[in-house]
Design an enzyme around this catalytic site. Structure first.
Site, PDB file in Angstrom:
ATOM      1  N   SER A  70       1.991   4.075   4.515  1.00 26.15           N
ATOM      2  CA  SER A  70       0.891   4.316   5.447  1.00 26.15           C
ATOM      3  C   SER A  70       0.970   5.720   6.009  1.00 26.15           C
ATOM      4  O   SER A  70       1.966   6.422   5.850  1.00 26.15           O
ATOM      5  CB  SER A  70       0.908   3.264   6.560  1.00 26.15           C
ATOM      6  N   CYS A  71      -0.071   6.102   6.683  1.00 25.20           N
ATOM      7  CA  CYS A  71      -0.235   7.417   7.291  1.00 25.20           C
ATOM      8  C   CYS A  71       1.019   7.849   8.032  1.00 25.20           C
ATOM      9  O   CYS A  71       1.535   7.045   8.781  1.00 25.20           O
ATOM     10  CB  CYS A  71      -1.359   7.335   8.314  1.00 25.20           C
ATOM     11  N   PRO A  72       1.493   9.034   7.930  1.00 23.23           N
ATOM     12  CA  PRO A  72       0.950  10.174   7.164  1.00 23.23           C
ATOM     13  C   PRO A  72       1.553  10.316   5.771  1.00 23.23           C
ATOM     14  O   PRO A  72       1.285  11.286   5.086  1.00 23.23           O
ATOM     15  CB  PRO A  72       1.398  11.367   8.025  1.00 23.23           C
TER      16      PRO A  72
ATOM     17  N   TYR B 225      -3.946  15.645  11.394  1.00 19.47           N
ATOM     18  CA  TYR B 225      -2.500  15.733  11.117  1.00 19.47           C
ATOM     19  C   TYR B 225      -2.203  16.444   9.812  1.00 19.47           C
ATOM     20  O   TYR B 225      -1.184  17.094   9.657  1.00 19.47           O
ATOM     21  CB  TYR B 225      -1.869  14.333  11.115  1.00 19.47           C
TER      22      TYR B 225
END
Lengths: 75, 375
Positions: free
Chosen positions: A13-15, B49
């Site tokens: 999952s992110c990032p 980000y």
């Protein structure tokens, strides 16, 4: 479209999907295509936005059941 | 220096107490512009980000040293990643636990006021989504109006207050958020009421919420009365609580009015909306306190965090109540509409019992602002 490498970031999952994609992209030459397999839904908007900001091109993306596949050409 | 988590509850206190907060939102620009955490004294820096993968040096000069700094993203992961980088270079920083997902689901119960016979009225403010739910408590009993889907919050609150939930109402079939009403009724044995005209397609049993229905909460005369007030939907029904409060559902908000198009029938329902706002509501006592099912912007919050204003004040200041020309009114509520809420057709299907998505899918459907109003 010739894919040079396939990157499997399913389950991450992110990032992480983008961090790994960027790392892989750094090893490619301009014009080469990276195929990325990802399950995190956030990638649907994040990968195109990241690619755009970095001068890369998303040639195609496919949603196959739960997996999203991106074909990204290095800019 | 360290990165520490901040919970949605802590952020909610900062919103309500008008505290300062510097938010670094590391989601996409689109996501940020569509929906963010609003606060009177909040400042923002939006930088995705993925533009910070090589470091945060370029944003450091933009981060104030004398304010709490909160990094947030959609779910949490990316905000921790960025917050750790900031913490390494200079200052203490927070990240939002659970991200915007968690913000979207947080409920803050606030007391609106006392009722007769020692009763109390609570408003549950869902700051992230702008949804407002209500609980009327009196003499060991409770009624809930427009519950959102976090059923445990209401059930635990009732336990804390030592009251039994007897009646659960939905003012209408919601299109912007998933109702928790039916589930609360199933879990507690309470009666679940829906306006029949909104419920023609529902797949479950319910009790018909008719105009003028009156239920008593507790042993004394504390009354919750229904008032048919169509326009947002054809079944939309308001409630008068203890002859003091007017719960308007999605018909009338503090600074806007309900939109008639979310069930696809703007043209049909505009007349009903006009009739409700310009006739039925005008016949009511002007000192009733309006308690809507939504707020749209943070300016609609009172100093204690509640969303409530006297009906008389709305008649003076709410633009939607002051369009004397009927044609202009029709145009306003059918032609100048904001975008529809995220996944509103699917959400209606969930509320009709036609589809049963899992928790994660429900969260996904409810992402974004509520957009039930027209100004």
């Amino acid at each position: 479209m010739e894919v040079v490498k396939i990157l499997d970031v399913k389950g991450l999952s992110c990032p992480m999907p983008i961090i790994r994609t960027k790392k892989e992209m750094d090893t490619l030459f301009a014009g080469e295509v990276l195929e990325v397999h990802v399950t995190d839904k956030g990638a649907l908007s994040d990968i195109p936005a990241w690619a755009n900001a970095g001068g890369h091109t998303v040639l195609e993306h496919r949603e196959e059941s739960d997996v999203i596949k991106f074909f990204i050409q290095k800019g | 220096m360290t990165a520490t988590k901040m919970t949605a509850a802590q952020v909610a206190r900062k919103v309500i107490e008008n505290k300062e907060l510097f938010i670094i939102d590391v989601r996409n620009q689109d996501a940020f512009e569509d929906w963010k955490i609003e606060g009177h004294n909040f400042n923002y820096l939006n930088v995705p980000y993925f533009e910070l993968l090589d470091g945060v040096e370029e944003i450091l000069p933009k981060i104030p040293a004398n304010q709490d700094v909160l990094v947030l993203c959609a779910k949490e992961g990316s905000s921790v990643f960025v917050a750790n980088m900031i913490a390494e270079t200079r200052q203490d920083v927070y990240y939002l636990e659970g991200g915007m997902k968690s913000w979207s689901t947080y409920l803050e119960p606030i007391k609106v006021g006392d009722l007769s016979s020692g009763g109390e009225l609570y408003q549950f403010v869902r700051l992230g989504k702008g949804c407002l739910s209500y609980m009327v408590i009196s003499e060991g009993e409770a009624a809930i109006i427009d519950a959102v889907r976090f059923t445990d919050v209401f059930i635990n609150f009732a336990k804390e207050k030592n009251v039994t939930i007897k009646h659960v109402f939905d003012t209408h079939l919601h299109a912007d958020h998933i109702s928790g009403g039916r589930q609360i009724a199933e879990l507690t044995g309470a009666t679940y009421y829906l306006p029949p005209k909104d419920a023609e397609e529902v797949t479950f049993e319910f009790t018909s919420l008719e105009d003028n229905l009156k239920v008593q909460i507790g042993a004394s005369q504390l009354e919750v009365g229904a008032l048919y007030s169509p326009g947002h939907t054809i079944g939309s029904t308001s409630f008068i609580v203890d002859e003091k409060y007017l719960l308007t559902g999605d018909i009338l908000f503090i600074d806007s009015i309900g939109r008639p198009d979310l069930a696809g029938k703007a043209e049909d329902w505009v007349g009903d909306l006009r009739e409700t706002l310009y006739k039925r509501y005008r016949e009511l006592a002007k000192d009733l306190i309006v308690l809507p099912a939504h707020f749209m912007i943070i300016d609609e919050l009172n100093e204690d965090g509640t969303v409530a204003k006297p009906l008389s004040e709305l008649f003076n200041a709410n633009h939607g109540l002051n369009i004397s020309d009927e044609e202009e009114f029709r145009k306003t509520v059918t032609e100048q509409l904001p975008p529809q809420p995220n996944a509103y057709q699917q959400i209606r299907q969930v509320n009709m019992g036609k589809i049963t998505p899992d928790d994660e899918e429900q969260t996904e459907m409810e992402i974004g602002p509520n957009r039930c109003a027209v100004r």
